[in-house]
Each structure stands twice: as structure tokens, then as C-alpha cells.
Design a protein around this motif. Structure first.
Motif, short mmCIF file in Angstrom:
data_model
loop_
_atom_site.label_atom_id
_atom_site.label_comp_id
_atom_site.label_asym_id
_atom_site.label_seq_id
_atom_site.Cartn_x
_atom_site.Cartn_y
_atom_site.Cartn_z
N LEU A 216 36.81 127.71 0.73
CA LEU A 216 37.71 127.42 1.85
C LEU A 216 39.16 127.73 1.48
O LEU A 216 39.94 128.19 2.32
CB LEU A 216 37.56 125.96 2.28
N LEU A 217 39.52 127.52 0.22
CA LEU A 217 40.86 127.88 -0.24
C LEU A 217 41.10 129.38 -0.08
O LEU A 217 42.15 129.80 0.42
CB LEU A 217 41.04 127.46 -1.70
N LEU B 247 44.39 123.55 -2.05
CA LEU B 247 43.83 123.75 -0.72
C LEU B 247 44.65 123.00 0.32
O LEU B 247 44.94 123.52 1.40
CB LEU B 247 42.36 123.29 -0.69
N GLN B 248 45.05 121.78 -0.01
CA GLN B 248 45.90 121.02 0.90
C GLN B 248 47.22 121.74 1.14
O GLN B 248 47.67 121.87 2.29
CB GLN B 248 46.17 119.63 0.34
N ALA B 249 47.83 122.25 0.07
CA ALA B 249 49.10 122.95 0.20
C ALA B 249 48.94 124.21 1.05
O ALA B 249 49.80 124.52 1.89
CB ALA B 249 49.64 123.30 -1.18
N ALA B 250 47.85 124.93 0.84
CA ALA B 250 47.62 126.16 1.61
C ALA B 250 47.43 125.85 3.09
O ALA B 250 47.97 126.55 3.96
CB ALA B 250 46.40 126.90 1.06
N GLN C 184 33.25 121.19 -5.05
CA GLN C 184 34.24 122.11 -5.62
C GLN C 184 34.04 123.56 -5.15
O GLN C 184 35.02 124.25 -4.83
CB GLN C 184 34.21 122.04 -7.15
N ALA C 185 32.82 124.05 -5.11
CA ALA C 185 32.58 125.43 -4.68
C ALA C 185 32.96 125.60 -3.21
O ALA C 185 33.60 126.60 -2.83
CB ALA C 185 31.13 125.82 -4.91
N THR C 186 32.58 124.62 -2.39
CA THR C 186 32.96 124.68 -0.98
C THR C 186 34.47 124.74 -0.84
O THR C 186 35.01 125.56 -0.09
CB THR C 186 32.41 123.45 -0.23
N GLN C 187 35.16 123.87 -1.57
CA GLN C 187 36.62 123.84 -1.46
C GLN C 187 37.27 125.13 -1.96
O GLN C 187 38.25 125.61 -1.38
CB GLN C 187 37.18 122.63 -2.21
#
Length: 206
Positions: free
Chosen positions: A198-199, A70-73, A192-195
Motif C-alpha cells: 500500500l505504501l 505509510l501514514q506520512a505518504a 507488514q507486506a500489505t502495508q
């Protein structure tokens, strides 16, 4: 549902009045000292919920680790985006999700800038993003930074949490009963589901 995606969701001047995460948290803390919460409705119950939510947000501020993918995206986005977040201090779901949204913005290297609007002070915007006719929050509206036009929206909960909530409501659960079960779900899930959702959203932006 949202309006014409070619029309700005709000003006730059109005966006400038939105809270930062820090000022949103400071507002909630200041109101708590007065025995109050955000929003047009005030009660001892809502103030109590807000007290619990402050503790939840403090914990999540310390423990939320954004998934590497997610950070990379977020860092690889080709444009800048405004994440406009409708929220209130008394909302338990907001307390579980807003710190995660902020954390994504913080790791995005300037590609995502978060702005927070109180639902009850911005009903004209809130009413464009109803969930089955309800003013459910938190609600994330993703805007292009240059035009302030909508490109995506998300909320008020991850799909599994929303399904649990709707099931409990349909079964006749009281507010206390479904709040307890939904918050237990958040505790097990550890963002985790939220992330993951968002990913998927950030990947669509790319």
C-alpha cells in the motif's frame, strides 16, 4: 482487467449507497445473529467462516499500527481519493486486509475516504477487476474523488500471500489446508507486506 480509466467506475449516487467500515461491520454482526452471512450463498460453513473473520477483524482493529512512512505518504497526497473496496463477510483474506485499508484511510487526514461494496451485489464492478478470471476479494480500486475515475487497483492479497495461495492450489491442497497455511502467513507477517504494498501504491499516487 479494468475498463477505460477516463470513464467513472460508478456514479456518485451509487457510491453513496456503499457501506462505511462501521456499517459493513454492523451488517455482518446483524446477519451473524440470524445465522447468516453476506452474499448470495448461505451455508453453515460460510457462517462459521464469518464468525472467525469477525474475530480477526476485531483483533486487527486493535493491533494494526500503520507504518510511519505509510501514514506520512497518505497525509502528503495532493488530491483526495476514494478507496472503493469489494469485499464479503465470509472472505478470510478480506478479514485480514480490510481493517488495514480502513486504518490507512483513518490516518490520511481526509485524503483517502474508504467505501465498501459487497461483491455479490456489485458483480458488474467486480467483473472489471478479476484475478486470473476469478472474482477474488478483497479488491481495492482507487478513484479520484472528483471524477470517480480509476487511478490504481490492488488485491486480492499481498504478492507473497498470493504466491503461497497459488502454490498450494496447484499442489492440490483442500480449502481447509490452504486456508490454514495462508492465515498462518498473515499471522506471521503482522500486516507488514500489505502495508508495504500500500505504501508503494500511495507513493505512485503522489
Amino acid at each position: 482487467m479494468s475498463t477505460n480509466t477516463l470513464v467513472p467506475v460508478l456514479t456518485p449516487d451509487r457510491l453513496a449507497t456503499a457501506h462505511t467500515y462501521a456499517s459493513y461491520r454492523q451488517l455482518i454482526d446483524a446477519l451473524q445473529v440470524e445465522g447468516k452471512t453476506t452474499g448470495t450463498q448461505q451455508s453453515e460453513m460460510l457462517t462459521h467462516y464469518t464468525h472467525l473473520n469477525v474475530q480477526r477483524m476485531q483483533r486487527l482493529d486493535k493491533t494494526t499500527h500503520i507504518l510511519p512512512e505509510l501514514q506520512a505518504a497518505a497525509q502528503s497526497l495532493k488530491q483526495q481519493y476514494v478507496w472503493l473496496i469489494l469485499t464479503e463477510g465470509w472472505c478470510g483474506d478480506a478479514a485480514q486486509i480490510v481493517p488495514v485499508l480502513e486504518a490507512v484511510g483513518q490516518v490520511s487526514q481526509g485524503h483517502i475516504n474508504t467505501h465498501y461494496l459487497l461483491r455479490d451485489e456489485n458483480l458488474d464492478i467486480m467483473d472489471r477487476y478479476l484475478t486470473s478470471g476469478s472474482r477474488s476479494i478483497p479488491k481495492l480500486v482507487v478513484l479520484r474523488a472528483d471524477t470517480l475515475t480509476e487511478v490504481a487497483q490492488w488485491g486480492p492479497r499481498p504478492a507473497d500471500a498470493q504466491a503461497l495461495f497459488l502454490s498450494l492450489k496447484a499442489s492440490g491442497a483442500t480449502h481447509e489446508e490452504y486456508a490454514e497455511k495462508v492465515h498462518a502467513w498473515y499471522a506471521r507477517d503482522k500486516t507488514q507486506a500489505t502495508q508495504q504494498e500500500l505504501l508503494a501504491l500511495v507513493k505512485r499516487l503522489a
